[in-house]
Write an enzyme that holds these catalytic residues in place. Structure first.
Site, mmCIF file in Angstrom:
data_model
loop_
_atom_site.group_PDB
_atom_site.id
_atom_site.type_symbol
_atom_site.label_atom_id
_atom_site.label_comp_id
_atom_site.label_asym_id
_atom_site.label_seq_id
_atom_site.Cartn_x
_atom_site.Cartn_y
_atom_site.Cartn_z
ATOM 1 N N LYS A 1 -10.357 68.036 74.691
ATOM 2 C CA LYS A 1 -9.031 68.622 74.488
ATOM 3 C C LYS A 1 -8.104 67.555 73.913
ATOM 4 O O LYS A 1 -7.665 66.653 74.614
ATOM 5 C CB LYS A 1 -8.429 69.151 75.794
ATOM 6 C CG LYS A 1 -7.202 70.018 75.496
ATOM 7 C CD LYS A 1 -6.186 70.094 76.601
ATOM 8 C CE LYS A 1 -5.251 68.921 76.665
ATOM 9 N NZ LYS A 1 -4.373 68.725 75.483
ATOM 10 N N GLU B 1 6.856 52.430 82.015
ATOM 11 C CA GLU B 1 6.383 52.421 80.634
ATOM 12 C C GLU B 1 7.383 53.178 79.757
ATOM 13 O O GLU B 1 7.681 54.334 80.004
ATOM 14 C CB GLU B 1 5.012 53.103 80.580
ATOM 15 C CG GLU B 1 4.370 53.016 79.232
ATOM 16 C CD GLU B 1 2.909 53.474 79.252
ATOM 17 O OE1 GLU B 1 2.642 54.592 79.724
ATOM 18 O OE2 GLU B 1 2.048 52.703 78.783
ATOM 19 N N GLU C 1 -7.930 55.870 81.416
ATOM 20 C CA GLU C 1 -7.213 54.812 80.677
ATOM 21 C C GLU C 1 -5.745 55.189 80.715
ATOM 22 O O GLU C 1 -5.342 56.139 80.042
ATOM 23 C CB GLU C 1 -7.679 54.750 79.217
ATOM 24 C CG GLU C 1 -9.155 54.539 79.007
ATOM 25 C CD GLU C 1 -9.635 53.159 79.420
ATOM 26 O OE1 GLU C 1 -8.799 52.299 79.788
ATOM 27 O OE2 GLU C 1 -10.855 52.946 79.395
ATOM 28 N N CYS D 1 -0.587 51.825 74.930
ATOM 29 C CA CYS D 1 -0.661 51.631 76.382
ATOM 30 C C CYS D 1 -0.610 50.152 76.756
ATOM 31 O O CYS D 1 -0.146 49.805 77.831
ATOM 32 C CB CYS D 1 -1.910 52.304 76.939
ATOM 33 S SG CYS D 1 -3.375 52.016 75.942
#
Ligand code: NAI
Ligand code: MG
Length: 499
Positions: A193, A402, A268, A302
């Site tokens: 997906k 983040e 991850e 990331c």
């Protein structure tokens, strides 16, 4: 942004987006069961590129059934490894022939410069060639056990089964490929997906998968939204493994839903990576490195070097020179060859980033450069300028959460042991960098940081052969290299009584 100089859209990419796109299930392109479609948007101008069938639970059920059948009864896991390798290599060749088209689809869908999306699309070729090599090298062991009598014990490495793969929007084609190459090489079947913001390049890969000769049902690609299609995949009892790249919050949710049938999980997740600049570093290359660590892919990375620690002796000069350096970046449409910094992926992401700039300033940080891109030629897209926050303390929201945009938080340090402690004071542990000419410092810091990746006098490097993943809340498990082979196989121990 002068239109004459724009790179013209690859004709095959133009043709690809000229028709509505469908789901890829069991070797066929099909509408969603619900008939629903969603629009995918070009973040450089806010315009609709095309519409895509919106997968939901019923479509995931069909895709999982196809993948299950392909695994339980089909040729793929039973094929001679050399035959599987041949199909992976054929696919790599097809990607190579179509690199420009794939890159252009990603530039349309998430805005980054064609040079960068070309590098990402090219990485797919290398990744598939690397894992094609693994297909014929999966071996077990013979084990000298100490039981009485004559007992022969050996192990086999077998594929896990149906893998549910969920990819993000921040490097669409290359992260989708990371969700395909390794698991396929060892005989698994897949339901992928892709992110709802960037479904196009994955659907083009689906066509190349068909052309390469993968048996039907081995790869299924179902675009859709996270809480519907994504959640259905992570909850499905016939899925054996989930691999996810995305936010830590969703990663935790996925672990919970995977508990239902104890799916194997690889995650991850996010990061808040420290980048340490020592006074003894090569000054000019450290500047370039600091900028590249946070501005690559507009900071939507990331492992972006988002916490910049600069040694006191050089702090003032370094910060002011870094601001000058970032002025050389040119914001713009990814098809303009002079663009070096694309828009953020969506209006939502832009607002999220701007909101962090407000929070940071309320908490006492000082925005020395950057912020919203207000010039009229960028007004329709989702642009944020390279931004530097100074006077940041490591416990501020902007230093802990983040941001996922071109925003760096600058902090000063005086002592190496102290900066190691502060660098580790985060719930994340994905990437880290240090710039120094002192080998002892480089290794000391590389060993002391609790992160899955450390770059010394460089940043952002990845290779199919080298394991990638996070410590702490940045993830679970590793992708790439032999680590992925471990992740996508399970070990069976076989006992034979020879008496
Ligand atoms: P997200 O984590 O919601 O989305 C990533 C993928 O997960 C997409 O394919 C999405 O459809 C899917 N997803 C979302 N909810 C799900 C659920 N309940 N079950 C299964 N799949 C689900 O990230 P989003 O909202 O796109 O971005 C928000 C923030 O996440 C970013 O600002 C960034 O901080 C972080 N992020 C980190 C990434 C990374 O590479 N580690 C990639 C993308 C986002
Ligand atoms: Mg898009």
């Amino acid at each position: 942004m002068s239109t004459q100089t724009m790179i013209s859209l690859n004709p095959k990419a133009a043709k690809f987006i000229s028709s509505p796109k469908n789901l890829f299930i069991n070797g066929q392109f099909v509408e969603a069961v619900s008939g629903k479609r969603f629009e995918t948007i070009n973040p450089a101008n806010g315009q609709v590129i095309t519409t895509v069938a919106e997968g939901d639970k019923e479509d995931i059920n069909r895709a999982v059934a196809a993948a299950r059948k392909a695994f339980d009864e089909g040729p793929w896991p039973r094929m001679k490894p050399a035959e599987r390798a041949k199909i992976l290599l054929k696919f790599a060749d097809l990607v190579e022939e179509n690199v420009e088209e794939l890159a252009h689809l990603d530039t349309l869908d998430y805005g980054q410069p064609v040079g960068l999306t070309t590098a990402f699309a090219s990485s797919v070729i290398e990744l598939f060639r690397y894992y094609a090599g693994w297909a014929t090298k999966i071996t077990g062991q013979t084990i000298p056990v100490s039981l009485p009598g004559e007992i022969f014990n050996y192990t086999r490495r077998e594929a896990i089964g149906v893998c549910g793969q969920i990819s993000p929007w921040n490097a669409p084609v290359s992260v989708a490929a990371m969700k395909l190459a390794a698991p396929l090489s060892v005989g698994n079947t897949i339901v992928l997906k892709p992110a709802e913001q960037t479904p196009l390049s994955a659907l083009r890969l689906a066509e190349l998968i068909q052309e390469a000769g993968f048996p039907d049902g081995v790869v299924n690609i179902v675009p859709g939204f996270g809480p519907t299609a994504g959640a259905a995949l992570t909850q499905h009892p016939d899925v054996d493994k989930i691999t996810f790249t995305g936010s830590t919050a969703v990663g935790k949710e996925i672990m919970r839903s995977a508990a239902g049938n104890l799916k194997k999980v690889t995650l991850e997740l996010g990061g808040k990576s420290p980048h340490i600049i020592c006074a003894d570093a090569d000054y000019e290359s450290a500047l370039a490195n600091a900028a590249n660590a946070i501005l690559f892919n507009s900071g939507q990375v990331c492992f972006a070097g988002s916490r910049l620690f600069v040694e006191k002796k050089i702090y003032d000069n370094f910060v002011s020179d870094l601001i000058d350096y970032t002025k050389n970046y040119k914001l713009g449409n990814g098809f303009d060859p002079s663009t070096t910094l694309g828009p953020l992926v969506s209006e939502k992401q832009k607002n999220r980033v701007l909101n962090y700039l407000n929070i940071g300033q309320q908490e006492g940080a000082e925005m020395l450069t950057g912020g919203n891109a207000t010039s009229s030629e960028l007004a329709d897209g989702y642009y944020v300028k390279p931004t530097l926050l100074a006077n940041v303390r490591n416990n501020m929201t902007v230093a802990q959460e983040e941001i996922f945009g071109p925003v760096v938080c600058a902090m000063m340090f005086d002592d190496l042991d102290e900066v190691i402690k502060v660098a580790n004071a985060t719930e994340y542990g994905l990437g880290a960098g240090i710039c120094t000419t002192d080998l002892r410092k480089a290794h000391k810091v590389a060993h002391a940081l609790r992160t899955g990746n450390v770059w010394v006098n460089t940043y952002n490097l990845m290779d199919p052969a080298s394991p990638f993943g996070g410590y702490k809340q940045s993830g679970l498990g590793r992708e790439n290299g032999s680590a992925s082979i471990d992740t996508y196989t399970q070990i069976k121990s076989v006992w034979i009584d020879l008496n």
